[in-house]
Design a protein around this motif. Structure first.
Motif, PDB file in Angstrom:
ATOM      1  N   HIS A   1      33.079  16.645  30.030  1.00 44.12           N
ATOM      2  CA  HIS A   1      33.500  15.412  29.342  1.00 44.12           C
ATOM      3  C   HIS A   1      34.025  15.793  27.967  1.00 44.12           C
ATOM      4  O   HIS A   1      33.247  16.223  27.115  1.00 44.12           O
ATOM      5  CB  HIS A   1      32.324  14.454  29.176  1.00 44.12           C
ATOM      6  CG  HIS A   1      31.638  14.096  30.457  1.00 44.12           C
ATOM      7  ND1 HIS A   1      31.981  12.988  31.191  1.00 44.12           N
ATOM      8  CD2 HIS A   1      30.649  14.708  31.138  1.00 44.12           C
ATOM      9  CE1 HIS A   1      31.222  12.925  32.274  1.00 44.12           C
ATOM     10  NE2 HIS A   1      30.403  13.950  32.267  1.00 44.12           N
TER      11      HIS A   1
ATOM     12  N   ILE B   1      42.026  13.106  27.361  1.00 46.15           N
ATOM     13  CA  ILE B   1      40.642  12.791  27.715  1.00 46.15           C
ATOM     14  C   ILE B   1      40.320  13.381  29.083  1.00 46.15           C
ATOM     15  O   ILE B   1      41.063  13.168  30.042  1.00 46.15           O
ATOM     16  CB  ILE B   1      40.434  11.261  27.771  1.00 46.15           C
ATOM     17  CG1 ILE B   1      40.720  10.629  26.408  1.00 46.15           C
ATOM     18  CG2 ILE B   1      39.025  10.928  28.266  1.00 46.15           C
ATOM     19  CD1 ILE B   1      40.888   9.119  26.462  1.00 46.15           C
TER      20      ILE B   1
ATOM     21  N   SER C   1      37.135  13.172  31.719  1.00 50.28           N
ATOM     22  CA  SER C   1      35.850  12.547  32.013  1.00 50.28           C
ATOM     23  C   SER C   1      35.366  13.042  33.362  1.00 50.28           C
ATOM     24  O   SER C   1      36.093  12.942  34.353  1.00 50.28           O
ATOM     25  CB  SER C   1      36.007  11.023  32.011  1.00 50.28           C
ATOM     26  OG  SER C   1      34.777  10.409  32.341  1.00 50.28           O
ATOM     27  N   ASP C   2      34.189  13.620  33.379  1.00 54.41           N
ATOM     28  CA  ASP C   2      33.607  14.165  34.613  1.00 54.41           C
ATOM     29  C   ASP C   2      34.582  15.149  35.294  1.00 54.41           C
ATOM     30  O   ASP C   2      34.726  15.147  36.510  1.00 54.41           O
ATOM     31  CB  ASP C   2      33.234  13.023  35.563  1.00 54.41           C
ATOM     32  CG  ASP C   2      32.191  13.480  36.580  1.00 54.41           C
ATOM     33  OD1 ASP C   2      31.533  14.513  36.354  1.00 54.41           O
ATOM     34  OD2 ASP C   2      32.052  12.811  37.619  1.00 54.41           O
TER      35      ASP C   2
ATOM     36  N   ARG D   1      37.768  15.262  35.240  1.00 59.87           N
ATOM     37  CA  ARG D   1      39.078  14.736  35.639  1.00 59.87           C
ATOM     38  C   ARG D   1      39.828  14.189  34.437  1.00 59.87           C
ATOM     39  O   ARG D   1      39.250  13.565  33.554  1.00 59.87           O
ATOM     40  CB  ARG D   1      38.901  13.604  36.662  1.00 59.87           C
ATOM     41  CG  ARG D   1      38.355  14.083  38.002  1.00 59.87           C
ATOM     42  CD  ARG D   1      37.604  12.977  38.700  1.00 59.87           C
ATOM     43  NE  ARG D   1      38.389  11.779  38.815  1.00 59.87           N
ATOM     44  CZ  ARG D   1      38.897  11.318  39.973  1.00 59.87           C
ATOM     45  NH1 ARG D   1      38.663  11.940  41.102  1.00 59.87           N
ATOM     46  NH2 ARG D   1      39.601  10.207  39.991  1.00 59.87           N
TER      47      ARG D   1
ATOM     48  N   VAL E   1      41.731  11.637  32.422  1.00 60.45           N
ATOM     49  CA  VAL E   1      41.801  10.171  32.424  1.00 60.45           C
ATOM     50  C   VAL E   1      43.243   9.783  32.119  1.00 60.45           C
ATOM     51  O   VAL E   1      43.743  10.050  31.033  1.00 60.45           O
ATOM     52  CB  VAL E   1      40.843   9.571  31.379  1.00 60.45           C
ATOM     53  CG1 VAL E   1      41.045   8.067  31.269  1.00 60.45           C
ATOM     54  CG2 VAL E   1      39.388   9.885  31.758  1.00 60.45           C
ATOM     55  N   ARG E   2      43.908   9.189  33.079  1.00 62.56           N
ATOM     56  CA  ARG E   2      45.327   8.871  32.904  1.00 62.56           C
ATOM     57  C   ARG E   2      45.582   7.381  32.748  1.00 62.56           C
ATOM     58  O   ARG E   2      46.576   6.985  32.161  1.00 62.56           O
ATOM     59  CB  ARG E   2      46.117   9.361  34.114  1.00 62.56           C
ATOM     60  CG  ARG E   2      46.118  10.855  34.287  1.00 62.56           C
ATOM     61  CD  ARG E   2      47.154  11.237  35.312  1.00 62.56           C
ATOM     62  NE  ARG E   2      47.241  12.677  35.461  1.00 62.56           N
ATOM     63  CZ  ARG E   2      46.574  13.392  36.349  1.00 62.56           C
ATOM     64  NH1 ARG E   2      45.738  12.799  37.176  1.00 62.56           N
ATOM     65  NH2 ARG E   2      46.732  14.697  36.422  1.00 62.56           N
ATOM     66  N   GLY E   3      44.724   6.555  33.270  1.00 61.09           N
ATOM     67  CA  GLY E   3      44.966   5.120  33.216  1.00 61.09           C
ATOM     68  C   GLY E   3      45.983   4.692  34.244  1.00 61.09           C
ATOM     69  O   GLY E   3      46.499   5.505  35.009  1.00 61.09           O
TER      70      GLY E   3
END
Lengths: 316, 316
Positions: free
Chosen positions: B135, B149, B151-152, B154, B156-158
């Motif tokens: 993270h 970013i 998270s876990d 991966r 984060v792309r949105g």
């Protein structure tokens, strides 16, 4: 009679427990409430949880439902991997309580423990206002301000399961209002029902000695009381500041707004939306593509979501 | 000679292209720079990209390396699923350029397109300052402020690949400095090299007619110039406000700070850390567990990360 596998979901509030039998399709086959007594210490509350789960299992027994897991949503700081309630501001005496192990041993079922706001966000994503999306941020505007984040269909938990503490986003870095947490300028200090009532109480001119309630604030605002409207509007503007930052951080498809204050939607959300759309990154139409929707599952979001997490991820 | 599968990574900067041959273990077998000409329009730049990839393939040819994919990191707003550069503030004329398709057709290789700051964050996560964590949030403090970013494990792309636009987080909601994006109070208006130099230039008393540079600011601060130190410290404090909000939102294990301004670590980061630790949610030791680390991969973060995304996720 064919067996239907179900998860027993629980949502632990400040005054009562909600428990439900939830199918893999999100259907709530049975939901019950168990009021908590005055003593909110771990022992009596855990007794109540055990009793509630026994009641649901007895209901399932003899019907076609087979409980395959338990999923607990609880308020406060949850160390999810350890299955522990680390600390809960609204539950005095709860410190490092290994709730997952206790309930797992008592029921003999695989058991999960999740933050209640995360569970509610997952519920809305799975079966509520966020159905059909993959990227969602939920705000629960109640006594406090809770949050939950889904990114690409997965709950964002962070390294210790403590992501989504959106009530304590700083929205007024300089000279902000004092928050319960000890910081200044947190969203919760503006947009929680508690904050709205506290601000109203400052100049309360209502009848009688009793302080105003959130409902008073709502009714006054509906009658056009300027002071009340300004308090709601300011709550909305700060909510919008937080939303803009979340747009830039997470690029969600939808914000879901739930909790008691969502009842005052028309007083809070237009200001939030205006601020969000003007503040979010300008180079693109990112903000204009974000939808704002009301939570749909009400008090059941937490139990449905808790169960949904198990259906989606299995037990930890 | 056994064949070694490699990915050709690219990082597209404002003045030059960086390209590299990257193995599945993160090893950079070959890296080259190709300066961009004055004309930054799509056509000549795409020619340069094609030429750089040809050069790397020629290098691989006859050695044991077999390119299996191309991964492009590019600045600006990237619609990743479509493989398109939607808009890039620093690349005039680039609007809705389907770079992934163009390069994919030219090379005949599976091709990915990613935001450059996301690629750099993934690089640091995979092979740099974030190794061993799951993270992570990365800030690149350069001409602008970029973000990425994880998270876990991966990225984060949105919903449209536009998450992590951390430079445009609002850190001064009321009366903040004007940002390039048109908003007020963005982090980039305080903590980019551009912002630091602009603030220094306001009262510049240096020799000669030329305006000060970021290096001037750094050297002056190192000599103890109070005004300069205050500018860096303020940049750090606002960075800390953004970090605190990201702690509450994402609960990362580590912040990685890269870009030119990371050279001024001791002038920026202590103030950032102090603000972050005092502002992040109080109920827990969340903030005190977050580490702040310098980026380790320098100019190679983008190419390594672009390749790492393909090794981790495959091509889209």
């Amino acid at each position: 009679m064919a067996a239907t596998r179900v998860v027993l979901g629980m949502d632990m509030g400040g005054t009562n427990l909600r428990l439900a039998v939830v199918g893999a399709d999100g259907k709530v086959h049975r939901a019950i409430n168990r009021p908590l007594g005055r003593d909110k210490a771990p022992r009596p509350v855990i007794e109540e949880i055990g009793g509630g789960l026994d009641e649901l299992r007895a209901w399932c027994h003899g019907r076609e439902f087979v409980p395959v897991a338990v999923s607990l949503g609880a308020p406060g700081i949850i160390a999810r991997e350890e299955g522990t309630i680390v600390f809960s501001p609204n539950l005095p005496g709860w410190r490092d309580v290994p709730l997952r192990r206790i309930i797992g041993e008592r029921t003999g079922l695989p058991t999960g423990l999740e933050n209640d706001a995360n569970a509610a966000a997952f519920g809305e994503y799975w079966q509520g206002g966020g159905r059909g999306t993959r990227h969602l941020v939920m705000f629960t505007l109640g006594t406090g301000v809770g949050g939950g984040i889904i990114s690409d269909g997965r709950l964002v938990r962070g390294s210790r399961g403590m992501a989504g503490e959106l009530g304590h986003l700083t929205v007024a870095p300089r000279d902000g209002l004092l928050c319960n947490c000890g910081n200044r300028g947190c969203l919760e200090a503006y947009a929680s029902a508690t904050a709205i009532v506290a601000r109203l109480a400052e100049n309360w001119k209502g009848d009688g000695p009793s302080p105003p309630t959130a409902r008073d604030a709502y009714l006054l605002a509906r009658e056009g009381d300027e002071e009340c409207l300004a308090i709601f509007r300011e709550a909305g503007t700060y909510l919008g500041t937080a939303m803009a930052n979340l747009v830039n951080t997470l690029n969600p498809e939808v914000f879901i707004i739930g909790g008691g204050a969502a009842e005052a939607w028309e007083m809070i959300v237009p200001a939030a939306e205006e601020e969000m759309r003007s503040r979010a990154i300008r180079f693109t139409d990112l903000a204009s593509r974000v939808a704002l929707r009301k939570a749909e599952l009400g008090d059941l979001a937490g139990v449905i979501g808790a169960a949904g997490i198990i259906w989606s991820e299995g037990c930890p």
